[in-house]
Scaffold this active site. Structure first.
Site, PDB file in Angstrom:
ATOM      1  N   ASN A  98     -11.386  14.644 -12.608  1.00 23.54           N
ATOM      2  CA  ASN A  98     -12.098  15.425 -11.607  1.00 23.54           C
ATOM      3  C   ASN A  98     -13.337  16.136 -12.144  1.00 23.54           C
ATOM      4  O   ASN A  98     -14.267  16.407 -11.380  1.00 23.54           O
ATOM      5  CB  ASN A  98     -11.137  16.457 -11.000  1.00 23.54           C
ATOM      6  N   SER A 151     -17.024  10.375  -4.488  1.00 25.87           N
ATOM      7  CA  SER A 151     -17.707  11.115  -3.417  1.00 25.87           C
ATOM      8  C   SER A 151     -18.103  10.123  -2.342  1.00 25.87           C
ATOM      9  O   SER A 151     -18.352   8.943  -2.630  1.00 25.87           O
ATOM     10  CB  SER A 151     -18.958  11.804  -3.957  1.00 25.87           C
ATOM     11  N   TYR A 174     -26.516  12.085  -8.979  1.00 25.62           N
ATOM     12  CA  TYR A 174     -25.153  12.235  -8.472  1.00 25.62           C
ATOM     13  C   TYR A 174     -24.748  11.019  -7.638  1.00 25.62           C
ATOM     14  O   TYR A 174     -23.653  10.472  -7.805  1.00 25.62           O
ATOM     15  CB  TYR A 174     -25.065  13.509  -7.630  1.00 25.62           C
ATOM     16  N   LYS A 178     -21.685   8.457  -8.877  1.00 28.38           N
ATOM     17  CA  LYS A 178     -20.480   8.334  -8.062  1.00 28.38           C
ATOM     18  C   LYS A 178     -20.287   6.902  -7.573  1.00 28.38           C
ATOM     19  O   LYS A 178     -19.160   6.411  -7.494  1.00 28.38           O
ATOM     20  CB  LYS A 178     -20.522   9.314  -6.888  1.00 28.38           C
ATOM     21  N   ILE A 213     -22.049  28.809   0.464  1.00 35.55           N
ATOM     22  CA  ILE A 213     -23.130  27.855   0.728  1.00 35.55           C
ATOM     23  C   ILE A 213     -23.884  28.235   1.992  1.00 35.55           C
ATOM     24  O   ILE A 213     -25.123  28.190   2.042  1.00 35.55           O
ATOM     25  CB  ILE A 213     -22.560  26.423   0.857  1.00 35.55           C
TER      26      ILE A 213
END
Length: 268
Positions: A98, A151, A174, A178, A213
């Site tokens: 993870n 993701s 990213y 992923k 956020i």
């Protein structure tokens, strides 16, 4: 019920199992860790901060959990880490890959170093840790599982308009890593199936850490929610069922899969 058929409680019981969860104290890692502990597993929980890992281990239900400082980007430390876990816990049955830490590079200014850092931690280190754990798992028989955390952005592009003008971005490094991790999962599953090692991937959709956020980037959550068929953000507890499925005998015939938990985002 047929005599040979186990009930669902037995299939999902992880009593006697040892699970490693990297990046365990984070927003999503903590919920997945709690799921495994609640099912009876003893956990090895890693964080780059030893005190944080130890405190989180102490907070979980059950006994025998271990919190360790571990930075998987330091790939030279991986063999020693796995050997130490085996020595201290006696075995490893489950790995949840993870942990991630890469720079949030912008598509217009991302550098080669931004990509190198992200791939090193998010793909290379995940592979090396999985391989060292797999070498320990070989010959153990059924009931062993490696779970990579991907993701939805390893499967689909993001919507540019969701990020415009809000000071937040969707990093290209990213997305790239992923996508690589999702396919690496399939490759490892095919090669390690002969050793009765299952390898799967869970790809979360929008699970932003709220309300932080939304406070930092007002309007961003509403933009994301407009893209989700279920019309809302995911809650960390909504990953507990899928990680337990893949870690337990309830998922014993599942390997090489990428399971999206995204509120329907990728169904459009």
């Amino acid at each position: 019920m047929p005599v040979s058929e186990r009930d669902v409680h037995s299939l999902m019981d992880l009593s006697g199992k040892v699970a490693i969860v990297t990046g365990a104290a984070g927003w999503l890692g903590s919920a997945m860790s709690r799921a495994l502990a609640e099912a009876g597993a003893r956990l090895v929980l890693t964080s780059r901060d030893a005190a944080q890992a130890e405190a989180f281990a102490a907070s979980l239900p059950g006994a025998g959990h271990l919190g360790l400082a571990f930075s998987q980007g330091d790939t030279d430390s991986i063999p020693g880490f796995v050997a130490d876990v085996v020595k201290r816990m006696g075995a490893i049955d489950i790995l949840v890959n993870n942990a991630y830490g890469g720079p949030p590079a912008d598509i217009d200014s991302a550098t080669a170093d931004d990509f190198d850092q992200a791939y090193h931690v998010g793909v290379t280190a995940c592979f090396l840790l999985a391989r060292d754990v797999a070498q320990h798992l070989r010959g153990r028989g059924a009931g062993v599982s490696i779970i990579n955390i991907g993701s939805m952005y390893g499967v689909v592009a993001s919507y540019p308009e969701a990020y415009e003008g809000l000071g937040i971005n969707s990093p290209p490094n990213y997305h790239g890593l992923k996508g690589g991790l999702v396919h690496l999962t399939r490759h490892l599953a095919a090669y390690w199936a002969r050793d009765n090692i299952r390898v799967n991937c869970i790809s979360p959709g929008p699970f932003p850490k709220m309300p932080a956020i939304d406070q930092a980037h007002p309007g961003f959550i509403a933009r994301l929610e407009s893209k989700v068929p279920l019309g809302r953000m995911g809650k960390p507890e909504e990953l507990k069922g899928v990680v337990l499925l893949l870690a337990s005998d309830a998922g014993s015939y599942i390997t090489g899969q990428n399971i999206l938990v995204d509120g329907g985002w990728t169904a459009w």
